[in-house]
Design a protein around this motif. Sequence first.
Motif, PDB file in Angstrom:
ATOM      1  N   LEU A  22       1.138   8.688  13.186  1.00  0.00           N
ATOM      2  CA  LEU A  22      -0.051   9.797  13.015  1.00  0.00           C
ATOM      3  C   LEU A  22       0.753  11.063  12.132  1.00  0.00           C
ATOM      4  O   LEU A  22       0.162  11.858  11.274  1.00  0.00           O
ATOM      5  CB  LEU A  22      -0.750  10.017  14.134  1.00  0.00           C
ATOM      6  N   GLU A  23       1.880  11.320  12.704  1.00  0.00           N
ATOM      7  CA  GLU A  23       2.796  12.473  12.031  1.00  0.00           C
ATOM      8  C   GLU A  23       3.249  12.046  10.701  1.00  0.00           C
ATOM      9  O   GLU A  23       3.158  13.037   9.717  1.00  0.00           O
ATOM     10  CB  GLU A  23       4.037  12.739  12.865  1.00  0.00           C
ATOM     11  N   GLU A  24       3.679  11.110  10.185  1.00  0.00           N
ATOM     12  CA  GLU A  24       3.948  10.391   8.911  1.00  0.00           C
ATOM     13  C   GLU A  24       2.756  10.675   8.231  1.00  0.00           C
ATOM     14  O   GLU A  24       2.869  10.892   6.894  1.00  0.00           O
ATOM     15  CB  GLU A  24       4.709   9.092   9.020  1.00  0.00           C
ATOM     16  N   ALA A  25       1.699  10.216   8.711  1.00  0.00           N
ATOM     17  CA  ALA A  25       0.364  10.023   7.798  1.00  0.00           C
ATOM     18  C   ALA A  25      -0.264  11.436   7.806  1.00  0.00           C
ATOM     19  O   ALA A  25      -1.176  11.722   6.713  1.00  0.00           O
ATOM     20  CB  ALA A  25      -0.503   9.200   8.452  1.00  0.00           C
ATOM     21  N   GLY A  26       0.171  12.490   8.554  1.00  0.00           N
ATOM     22  CA  GLY A  26      -0.448  13.748   8.472  1.00  0.00           C
ATOM     23  C   GLY A  26      -1.649  13.793   9.028  1.00  0.00           C
ATOM     24  O   GLY A  26      -2.839  14.634   8.671  1.00  0.00           O
ATOM     25  N   PHE A  38      -6.640  -1.211  20.840  1.00  0.00           N
ATOM     26  CA  PHE A  38      -5.370  -1.047  21.715  1.00  0.00           C
ATOM     27  C   PHE A  38      -4.252  -2.017  21.041  1.00  0.00           C
ATOM     28  O   PHE A  38      -4.475  -2.568  20.093  1.00  0.00           O
ATOM     29  CB  PHE A  38      -5.688  -1.510  23.251  1.00  0.00           C
ATOM     30  N   GLU A  39      -3.175  -2.031  21.407  1.00  0.00           N
ATOM     31  CA  GLU A  39      -1.875  -2.664  20.853  1.00  0.00           C
ATOM     32  C   GLU A  39      -1.255  -1.861  19.689  1.00  0.00           C
ATOM     33  O   GLU A  39      -1.887  -1.721  18.837  1.00  0.00           O
ATOM     34  CB  GLU A  39      -2.129  -4.222  20.579  1.00  0.00           C
ATOM     35  N   SER A  40      -0.116  -1.305  20.064  1.00  0.00           N
ATOM     36  CA  SER A  40       0.549  -0.292  19.139  1.00  0.00           C
ATOM     37  C   SER A  40       0.485  -0.928  17.688  1.00  0.00           C
ATOM     38  O   SER A  40       0.670  -0.259  16.640  1.00  0.00           O
ATOM     39  CB  SER A  40       1.954  -0.013  19.709  1.00  0.00           C
ATOM     40  N   GLY A  41       0.893  -2.154  17.678  1.00  0.00           N
ATOM     41  CA  GLY A  41       1.078  -2.989  16.237  1.00  0.00           C
ATOM     42  C   GLY A  41      -0.320  -2.960  15.403  1.00  0.00           C
ATOM     43  O   GLY A  41      -0.105  -2.407  14.295  1.00  0.00           O
ATOM     44  N   ALA A  42      -1.357  -3.071  16.108  1.00  0.00           N
ATOM     45  CA  ALA A  42      -2.463  -2.961  15.561  1.00  0.00           C
ATOM     46  C   ALA A  42      -2.855  -1.688  15.177  1.00  0.00           C
ATOM     47  O   ALA A  42      -3.555  -1.376  13.963  1.00  0.00           O
ATOM     48  CB  ALA A  42      -3.588  -3.776  16.273  1.00  0.00           C
ATOM     49  N   ILE A  43      -2.475  -0.619  16.052  1.00  0.00           N
ATOM     50  CA  ILE A  43      -3.066   0.648  15.644  1.00  0.00           C
ATOM     51  C   ILE A  43      -2.177   1.200  14.626  1.00  0.00           C
ATOM     52  O   ILE A  43      -2.479   1.870  13.555  1.00  0.00           O
ATOM     53  CB  ILE A  43      -2.588   1.481  16.959  1.00  0.00           C
ATOM     54  N   LEU A  44      -0.955   0.893  14.481  1.00  0.00           N
ATOM     55  CA  LEU A  44       0.223   1.276  13.360  1.00  0.00           C
ATOM     56  C   LEU A  44      -0.419   0.669  12.228  1.00  0.00           C
ATOM     57  O   LEU A  44      -0.453   1.369  11.165  1.00  0.00           O
ATOM     58  CB  LEU A  44       1.190   0.683  13.686  1.00  0.00           C
ATOM     59  N   LEU A  45      -0.767  -0.573  12.053  1.00  0.00           N
ATOM     60  CA  LEU A  45      -1.254  -1.070  10.836  1.00  0.00           C
ATOM     61  C   LEU A  45      -2.710  -0.394  10.520  1.00  0.00           C
ATOM     62  O   LEU A  45      -2.714  -0.175   9.134  1.00  0.00           O
ATOM     63  CB  LEU A  45      -1.647  -2.707  10.688  1.00  0.00           C
ATOM     64  N   HIS A  46      -3.568   0.128  11.183  1.00  0.00           N
ATOM     65  CA  HIS A  46      -4.875   0.591  10.994  1.00  0.00           C
ATOM     66  C   HIS A  46      -4.460   2.060  10.282  1.00  0.00           C
ATOM     67  O   HIS A  46      -4.946   2.568   9.411  1.00  0.00           O
ATOM     68  CB  HIS A  46      -5.574   0.760  12.443  1.00  0.00           C
ATOM     69  N   ILE A  47      -3.406   2.708  11.107  1.00  0.00           N
ATOM     70  CA  ILE A  47      -2.966   4.103  10.564  1.00  0.00           C
ATOM     71  C   ILE A  47      -2.375   3.835   9.175  1.00  0.00           C
ATOM     72  O   ILE A  47      -2.712   4.825   8.055  1.00  0.00           O
ATOM     73  CB  ILE A  47      -2.157   4.661  11.388  1.00  0.00           C
ATOM     74  N   GLY A  48      -1.685   2.882   9.162  1.00  0.00           N
ATOM     75  CA  GLY A  48      -0.848   2.473   7.725  1.00  0.00           C
ATOM     76  C   GLY A  48      -1.864   2.463   6.487  1.00  0.00           C
ATOM     77  O   GLY A  48      -1.623   2.991   5.380  1.00  0.00           O
ATOM     78  N   GLN A  49      -3.162   1.698   6.725  1.00  0.00           N
ATOM     79  CA  GLN A  49      -4.034   1.601   5.923  1.00  0.00           C
ATOM     80  C   GLN A  49      -4.635   2.852   5.155  1.00  0.00           C
ATOM     81  O   GLN A  49      -5.130   2.927   4.165  1.00  0.00           O
ATOM     82  CB  GLN A  49      -5.230   0.725   6.311  1.00  0.00           C
ATOM     83  N   GLN A  50      -4.404   3.934   5.975  1.00  0.00           N
ATOM     84  CA  GLN A  50      -4.858   5.159   5.674  1.00  0.00           C
ATOM     85  C   GLN A  50      -3.848   6.125   4.755  1.00  0.00           C
ATOM     86  O   GLN A  50      -4.200   6.978   4.462  1.00  0.00           O
ATOM     87  CB  GLN A  50      -5.368   6.084   6.702  1.00  0.00           C
ATOM     88  N   SER A  51      -2.553   5.555   4.926  1.00  0.00           N
ATOM     89  CA  SER A  51      -1.436   6.473   4.339  1.00  0.00           C
ATOM     90  C   SER A  51      -0.320   5.622   3.668  1.00  0.00           C
ATOM     91  O   SER A  51       0.127   4.777   4.343  1.00  0.00           O
ATOM     92  CB  SER A  51      -0.850   7.219   5.678  1.00  0.00           C
ATOM     93  N   GLU A  52      -0.061   6.095   2.324  1.00  0.00           N
ATOM     94  CA  GLU A  52       0.949   5.203   1.629  1.00  0.00           C
ATOM     95  C   GLU A  52       2.360   5.643   1.992  1.00  0.00           C
ATOM     96  O   GLU A  52       3.435   4.954   1.911  1.00  0.00           O
ATOM     97  CB  GLU A  52       0.868   5.596   0.116  1.00  0.00           C
TER      98      GLU A  52
END
Length: 226
Positions: A27-31, A69-83
């Motif tokens: 989340l910090e990387e994605a702002g 839930f699950e950190s990997g799934a959450i990380l990929l969801h956030i990643g879809q919003q941030s290059e």
Amino acid sequence: MIRITAFQWVPPFAAGLVRDLRVRWALEEAGLPYQARLLGQGEQDSPHHRAVQPFGQVPVYEEGDLTLFESGAILLHIGQQSESLLPADPEARARAVQWVFAALNSVEPAIQELAGIDLFHAAEEWAAIRRPGAVAMVERKLDALEARLDGRDWLEDGRFTAGDLMMTTVLRILRHTDLVAARPALAAHQARGEARPAFQKALASQLAPFERYGPREEVPVLQPAR
């Protein structure tokens, strides 16, 4: 507003390793701003928390009507919003995603086994018997990563991605050993990740409640493994 769950306090050996760190860092990387809902002792087993996290773990990610839930799934969801986490190019994105899965499936299980032996069962007879085999398995995984990172700053495409984020958090689990430090390319990769301002902010955010709600001591240093 995005909300994540985290623990109010954990024992010193777990401070800085709890998996909400991965989500905070992303989340910090994605702002993306977020709030943390802290769980007190035993609250992870409450009916409310079990309704959103069947296994009683953290983190849980809540955003509007979406709960994950699950950190990997959450990380990929956030990643879809941030290059900054997942590249826009489809092939580069796929390569970044593969390293998220590699960290979780190919590397973390072996590391977690060794950490479990060292941090929870070190005095037990079976642990002394099993430990050399566990160390050997971790070394095989780390040697493969060391070879991959030789001459590279990051795992793919010459840039930091979600794969590097996840791998860094997995490697941190070995901080009670010298297994990463003994591999220069791997140690340098972890250090680059931890030097990122977003990581430093995420780590400080995770640790701050531990200072308020419970004693915090130095991380215990066990007998280094090679």
